[in-house]
Design a protein around this motif. Structure first.
Motif, short mmCIF file in Angstrom:
data_model
loop_
_atom_site.label_atom_id
_atom_site.label_comp_id
_atom_site.label_asym_id
_atom_site.label_seq_id
_atom_site.Cartn_x
_atom_site.Cartn_y
_atom_site.Cartn_z
N GLY A 100 -20.49 6.61 -44.99
CA GLY A 100 -20.19 7.08 -46.34
C GLY A 100 -18.94 6.44 -46.92
N CYS A 101 -17.91 6.32 -46.10
CA CYS A 101 -16.67 5.67 -46.55
C CYS A 101 -16.91 4.20 -46.88
N ALA A 102 -17.65 3.50 -46.00
CA ALA A 102 -17.95 2.08 -46.25
C ALA A 102 -18.80 1.92 -47.50
N PHE A 103 -19.74 2.81 -47.71
CA PHE A 103 -20.59 2.76 -48.90
C PHE A 103 -19.74 2.93 -50.16
N ALA A 104 -18.79 3.85 -50.11
CA ALA A 104 -17.92 4.07 -51.26
C ALA A 104 -17.05 2.85 -51.55
N TYR A 105 -16.51 2.25 -50.49
CA TYR A 105 -15.57 1.13 -50.68
C TYR A 105 -16.28 -0.14 -51.17
N PHE A 106 -17.40 -0.48 -50.54
CA PHE A 106 -18.03 -1.77 -50.83
C PHE A 106 -18.97 -1.73 -52.03
N LEU A 107 -19.53 -0.56 -52.37
CA LEU A 107 -20.52 -0.51 -53.43
C LEU A 107 -20.11 0.35 -54.61
N VAL A 108 -19.67 1.57 -54.34
CA VAL A 108 -19.44 2.52 -55.43
C VAL A 108 -18.15 2.21 -56.18
N LEU A 109 -17.06 2.01 -55.46
CA LEU A 109 -15.78 1.76 -56.15
C LEU A 109 -15.81 0.52 -57.02
N VAL A 120 -8.85 7.18 -54.12
CA VAL A 120 -9.73 6.50 -53.16
C VAL A 120 -9.95 7.38 -51.93
N MET A 121 -8.90 8.05 -51.45
CA MET A 121 -9.07 8.93 -50.29
C MET A 121 -10.00 10.09 -50.62
N LEU A 122 -9.89 10.60 -51.84
CA LEU A 122 -10.80 11.67 -52.27
C LEU A 122 -12.24 11.17 -52.30
N MET A 123 -12.44 9.95 -52.79
CA MET A 123 -13.78 9.38 -52.83
C MET A 123 -14.31 9.15 -51.42
N ALA A 168 -15.25 12.55 -50.01
CA ALA A 168 -16.42 13.11 -50.67
C ALA A 168 -17.69 12.40 -50.23
N PHE A 169 -17.66 11.06 -50.20
CA PHE A 169 -18.85 10.32 -49.80
C PHE A 169 -19.13 10.50 -48.31
N GLY A 170 -18.09 10.53 -47.50
CA GLY A 170 -18.31 10.77 -46.07
C GLY A 170 -18.92 12.13 -45.83
N LEU A 171 -18.48 13.13 -46.60
CA LEU A 171 -19.03 14.48 -46.45
C LEU A 171 -20.47 14.55 -46.96
N CYS A 172 -20.76 13.88 -48.05
CA CYS A 172 -22.12 13.89 -48.59
C CYS A 172 -23.10 13.19 -47.66
N PHE A 173 -22.63 12.23 -46.91
CA PHE A 173 -23.51 11.52 -45.99
C PHE A 173 -23.83 12.35 -44.74
N GLU A 174 -23.25 13.55 -44.64
CA GLU A 174 -23.54 14.42 -43.50
C GLU A 174 -24.77 15.30 -43.75
N VAL A 175 -25.55 14.97 -44.76
CA VAL A 175 -26.74 15.77 -45.08
C VAL A 175 -27.68 15.92 -43.88
#
Length: 251
Positions: free
Chosen positions: A129-138, A166-169, A172-179
């Motif tokens: 989730g963190c990698a997804f946020a950094y490389f794609l979403v941000l 960025v830490m909040l993102m 948030a993305f790391g937590l959402c990926f725990e589905v």
């Protein structure tokens, strides 16, 4: 003779509790030591780490724009905060192992069989989730934000505010990926089953888009980039229930 048995039982309980507290203290000290060791190793590279973290925004700032520091100590404290976050991020496998080593002796065999893959999946999915946020979403979000900046307004972000954002993102993305992990846990405790999970797909899709709209920056691209993976991870959770809980899935 009967009067001494409760005393002996109380002494055994106290000794058992004391031994557990000692072990808990030992596990916590090991986890803290791991974080401190990684932090000490990262401190010399704190400024470089911040440069890498700021790259998605800096690459999309207008010509001549740059990050700024509005507080006197920010250029020193902010990279150190990032180094601490990175140390915590890198040391998370050690922290989870210490937690597992403390808890696992009290678990049944079938509980251990379920808990091991869940712990590994929790860690891997959070990293993803963190990698997804950094490389794609941000990058997509910053491209949108710089594009909608009004004329005459120069975009210069404070380094501390940027780190917090960025830490909040990441969180948030790391937590959402725990589905998938959440789905498996709900099925394991008996709150849902395969049939209910399949019937709830439409609600899961609506919920994913609602959560994405609340978490992501105000652009449709970022919202879709979070909502679609959450929907796919929900399906992955259903598959995980069938694999990890075959008996419950059959029932």
């Amino acid at each position: 003779m009967a009067a001494t048995e409760p005393d002996n039982l109380g002494d055994d309980l106290q000794q058992g509790l004391f031994s557990h507290l000692i072990e808990l203290r030992s596990r916590l000290l090991k986890a803290i030591a791991a974080v401190l060791l990684v932090l000490v190793a990262l401190v010399p590279f704190a400024n470089r780490l911040y440069s890498e973290l700021a790259a998605p925004l800096v690459a999309r700032l207008p010509q001549g724009a740059h990050l700024i520091a509005t507080e006197v100590a920010s250029p020193f404290i902010t990279p150190l905060k990032l180094a601490f976050y990175a140390a915590l991020f890198i040391s998370m496998p050690v922290i989870l192992y210490q937690l597992w080593a403390f808890v696992s002796p009290g678990l049944y065999k079938h509980e251990k069989r379920l808990a091991r893959p869940l712990l590994v999946a929790t860690l891997v999915l959070f990293y993803c989730g963190c990698a997804f946020a950094y490389f794609l979403v941000l990058p997509a979000a910053f491209r949108f934000l710089t594009a909608v900046t009004p004329a005459g307004v120069e975009m210069m972000t404070d380094i501390t505010h940027y780190l917090d954002f960025v830490m909040l993102m990441f969180f948030a993305f790391g937590l959402c990926f725990e589905v998938p992990v959440a789905v498996v846990i709900l099925a394991a405790v008996g709150l849902v089953d395969i049939a209910k999970l399949r019937n709830a797909r439409r609600y899961a899709i609506v919920g994913a888009f609602a959560v994405a709209a609340l978490i992501t920056p105000p652009d449709i691209t970022s919202m879709i980039m979070l909502a679609i993976p959450m929907c796919l991870l929900y399906e992955l959770g259903i598959l995980a229930v069938r694999w990890l809980l075959p008996k419950k899935a059959a029932d």
